[in-house]
Every structure is written in structure tokens, then in C-alpha cells.
Design an enzyme around this catalytic site. Structure first.
Site, PDB file in Angstrom:
ATOM      1  N   HIS A  10       0.879  -1.150   0.072  1.00  0.00           N
ATOM      2  CA  HIS A  10       0.004   0.108   0.098  1.00  0.00           C
ATOM      3  C   HIS A  10       0.964   1.284   0.076  1.00  0.00           C
ATOM      4  CE1 HIS A  10       1.350   0.671   4.394  1.00  0.00           C
ATOM      5  NE2 HIS A  10       0.991  -0.514   4.292  1.00  0.00           N
TER       6      HIS A  10
ATOM      7  N   ARG B 138      -5.643   0.738   5.029  1.00  0.00           N
ATOM      8  CA  ARG B 138      -4.609   1.241   4.202  1.00  0.00           C
ATOM      9  C   ARG B 138      -4.373   0.480   2.778  1.00  0.00           C
ATOM     10  NH1 ARG B 138      -2.066  -0.603   8.789  1.00  0.00           N
ATOM     11  NH2 ARG B 138      -0.106  -1.937   8.530  1.00  0.00           N
TER      12      ARG B 138
ATOM     13  N   GLU C 109      -0.949  -7.430   7.268  1.00  0.00           N
ATOM     14  CA  GLU C 109       0.480  -7.312   7.686  1.00  0.00           C
ATOM     15  C   GLU C 109       0.883  -8.240   8.540  1.00  0.00           C
ATOM     16  OE1 GLU C 109       3.180  -7.165   6.925  1.00  0.00           O
ATOM     17  OE2 GLU C 109       4.113  -5.065   6.947  1.00  0.00           O
TER      18      GLU C 109
ATOM     19  N   HIS D  23       0.763  -5.696   1.874  1.00  0.00           N
ATOM     20  CA  HIS D  23       1.617  -4.967   3.088  1.00  0.00           C
ATOM     21  C   HIS D  23       3.152  -5.366   2.796  1.00  0.00           C
ATOM     22  CE1 HIS D  23      -1.580  -3.582   5.111  1.00  0.00           C
ATOM     23  NE2 HIS D  23      -2.271  -4.837   4.968  1.00  0.00           N
TER      24      HIS D  23
ATOM     25  N   ASN E  59       5.239  -6.834   4.526  1.00  0.00           N
ATOM     26  CA  ASN E  59       5.504  -8.161   4.837  1.00  0.00           C
ATOM     27  C   ASN E  59       4.714  -9.542   4.354  1.00  0.00           C
ATOM     28  OD1 ASN E  59       8.342  -7.906   6.608  1.00  0.00           O
ATOM     29  ND2 ASN E  59       6.667  -6.724   7.562  1.00  0.00           N
TER      30      ASN E  59
HETATM   31  O1  LIG Z   1       3.007  -1.953   9.071  1.00  0.00           O
HETATM   32  C1  LIG Z   1       3.842  -2.473   8.457  1.00  0.00           C
HETATM   33  O2  LIG Z   1       4.129  -2.598   7.328  1.00  0.00           O
HETATM   34  P1  LIG Z   1       3.103  -1.927   6.171  1.00  0.00           P
HETATM   35  O3  LIG Z   1       3.386  -0.533   6.095  1.00  0.00           O
HETATM   36  O4  LIG Z   1       3.435  -2.512   4.838  1.00  0.00           O
HETATM   37  O5  LIG Z   1       1.755  -2.276   6.413  1.00  0.00           O
HETATM   38  C2  LIG Z   1       5.057  -2.767   9.468  1.00  0.00           C
HETATM   39  O6  LIG Z   1       5.073  -2.009  10.501  1.00  0.00           O
HETATM   40  C3  LIG Z   1       6.350  -2.671   8.539  1.00  0.00           C
HETATM   41  O7  LIG Z   1       7.420  -2.713   9.367  1.00  0.00           O
HETATM   42  P2  LIG Z   1       8.827  -3.318   8.658  1.00  0.00           P
HETATM   43  O8  LIG Z   1       9.296  -2.464   7.294  1.00  0.00           O
HETATM   44  O9  LIG Z   1       9.582  -2.872   9.961  1.00  0.00           O
HETATM   45  O10 LIG Z   1       8.661  -4.607   8.378  1.00  0.00           O
END
Ligand SMILES: O=C(OP(=O)(O)O)[C@H](O)COP(=O)(O)O
Length: 303
Positions: free
Chosen positions: A55, A106, A133, A232, A234
Site C-alpha cells: 500500500h 491502508r 500485515e 503489506h 511483509n
Molecule cells: O505495518 C507495517 O508494514 P506496512 O506499512 O506494509 O503495512 C510494518 O510495521 C512494516 O514494518 P517493517 O518494514 O519494519 O517490517
């Protein structure tokens, strides 16, 4: 590894009679495009296009806090990124048949903004917690740079990018526990609320994501649908690890920027036939990746 599949040529023949002739290879497959073109697809040839998208920037991306299952909205720049992504995909002529998102706003707003910019608002958007995420457990809400000061950059890198290290779990005393688990959206899941994660390693993200990928997403791709997964950092990394067969060690080196579409070209078994393509200005993309990596550098926030 890659060179093998790359040189293969897509055989496209448009025949007046509407049939492919000389089809002597039993592994060849025929399909018909919207324009009536018959395509022959050989093993190792690009048959499906799949798009993954982290996102657009969220409010807590700016604050450098682990956001995870907290439902932060897109920042102003995040909205711009999502619209820009949609414009780019439109310019390149891509068309989606289905979009999958997480249950987090998001990723959903990003999908909506992309579809709006493409003039494809009618495309179905399907949501699941399984694309959420990674659950960062007790780390949720904490500032990465302060964590690096207190625990060292190496430890923060292990928490953020290792494959099988699970952060400490969230418990009821955590400031965001009730906000997450009392949210009505988590009563709609295919598992009871009590069984939802309290913290996850990347491996555990993949474990909960894979059944959804195999049983829900893959059948649509194999029907010939062009799919966008708006998710997301991860959850996209976990899926990339699975699709590309990235090793447990090497996945630590994969960092995804916000709002950049990733194109995967896959063969009939959904194996990549070429390296992933991050679409857009490559210099800006590299700078955006570095920005995400640098979030784990020790820095006083002044709070
Ligand atoms: O919410 C998160 O990811 P996202 O912004 O992709 O939803 C995580 O806090 C990403 O953290 P990281 O980049 O330290 O793995």
C-alpha cells in the site's frame, strides 16, 4: 537459475480459421485472448501476470512506528503514491479482473485509489485477514529508530527481516490490544478471534497466507484472471518468498517500498519466468527501498 526460462519465445499465431496448426507438442496449451488471438504457451513461458503492491505510505510509516495490525490510514503522500501507481498501470495498458486486499484500511484504500485512477472501479475487491500485515506482537506502536538505540540495529534487523524469529506476543496490557481485537472486522474471519495471531514471524505469516493463496487466489489466476494483490510489506514478502522460492536467509535482503507495483510473470505452474519487475522510475524505487531499510537505524526521536 533465471537464464533458463528467459530466452523462451512466446508463440503467437492469429489464424483465419481460428485453430492452431502443427500443434505437435503435447505440453503446449492454447488460450484465446480478448482479441481472439490464440496463444501457445510452452513450459517456462510467461502465461500469467500477477501484480503485488505494498500500500501507499501510511501515517505510521512517517512516524517510523511498527504499524502492523493497527488500522492507520494512508498519509497524503500515500494517497498520491496509490493514485500514481494506478496512472502508471493504466498508461501501460494493464487491466485487472480481481483485486485481493487485507482487512486493513491502508491496503483497501490503496486498491480503491489504484482502480479509480485506472477507471476500473467496477473490478471486484476481495478482502481477507490472511493478507494482513505481519503481526508484530508487543512491538506494535514502537518506534524502530528508538528500538535500535535500545536494543541495537542488528536486533531490530532480526525482528524486521529474519524468517523465523517471532517477536514477543501482544497481551491485554498493550495499548493497542483492545483496538485490534475488539474490532468487528476480526469477527468476520474464517478462524475464531481467539485463534488470530498475537505475534508472527515471517514464516508464520506464510503459514496463514498459503491456504488463502492456494485455495482462493490461485484458482482465479488459473482461470486466466489478472490479479492485483494490494497488501503489506511483509505479507507481500512472504508471498514473494513462496512464489520465487527465496531461501530463508535471502529473504532478509528483500525490502519493499510503498506504492510501487511489482509485476510477476509466471508460467502455467505459477513459477516465475523472469525476475520480478518493480515498475516505475528505478532510481526513485532504489531510494524508496533504502528509506525503508534506514528506518531501522538508531536515532533519537526527541519525544
Ligand atoms: O505495518 C507495517 O508494514 P506496512 O506499512 O506494509 O503495512 C510494518 O510495521 C512494516 O514494518 P517493517 O518494514 O519494519 O517490517
Amino acid at each position: 537459475m533465471w537464464t533458463f526460462g528467459f530466452g523462451l519465445v512466446r508463440l503467437t499465431r492469429q489464424l483465419k480459421c481460428g485453430r492452431i496448426l502443427n500443434d505437435t507438442n503435447s505440453q503446449q496449451q492454447e488460450r484465446t485472448t480478448d482479441h481472439g488471438t490464440l496463444l501457445l504457451t510452452l513450459p517456462g513461458m510467461s502465461k500469467y501476470k500477477l501484480f503485488l503492491l505494498r500500500h501507499g505510505e501510511g501515517a505510521w510509516n512517517i512516524e517510523n512506528r511498527f504499524c502492523s495490525w493497527v488500522d492507520q490510514k494512508l498519509s497524503e503522500d500515500g494517497v498520491k503514491e496509490a493514485r500514481g501507481c494506478g496512472r502508471l498501470l493504466k498508461e501501460r495498458g494493464y487491466r485487472f479482473d480481481r483485486v485481493f486486499t487485507s482487512l486493513l484500511s491502508r491496503s483497501i484504500h490503496t486498491a480503491w485509489l489504484v482502480l479509480e485512477a485506472m477507471g476500473q472501479e467496477w473490478v471486484p475487491v476481495v478482502k481477507s485477514w490472511r493478507l494482513n500485515e505481519r503481526h508484530y506482537g508487543a512491538l506494535i506502536g514502537l518506534n524502530r529508530a528508538e528500538m535500535a538505540l535500545n536494543h541495537g540495529e542488528a536486533q531490530v534487523k532480526v525482528w524486521r527481516r529474519s524468517y523465523d524469529v517471532t517477536p514477543p506476543p501482544i497481551d491485554e496490557s498493550h495499548p493497542y490490544f483492545l483496538e485490534i481485537y475488539n474490532d468487528r472486522r476480526y469477527s468476520t474471519c474464517d478462524v475464531p478471534k481467539e485463534d488470530l495471531p498475537r505475534s508472527e514471524s515471517l514464516k508464520e505469516v506464510l503459514d496463514r497466507l498459503l491456504p488463502y493463496w492456494e485455495n482462493v487466489v490461485v484458482p482465479e489466476i488459473k482461470k486466466g484472471e489478472t490479479v492485483l494483490i494490494s497488501a503489506h510489506g511483509n505479507s507481500c514478502r512472504a508471498l514473494l518468498k513462496h512464489i520465487e522460492g527465496i531461501s530463508d536467509a535471502d529473504i532478509a535482503g528483500v525490502t519493499l517500498p510503498t506504492g510501487i507495483p511489482i509485476l510477476l510473470e509466471l508460467d502455467e505452474e505459477l513459477r516465475p519466468v523472469k525476475p520480478r519487475q518493480l515498475l516505475g522510475d528505478q532510481e526513485k524505487i532504489q531510494a524508496a527501498i533504502k528509506k525503508v531499510e534506514d528506518q531501522g537505524k538508531a536515532k533519537r526521536t526527541g519525544k
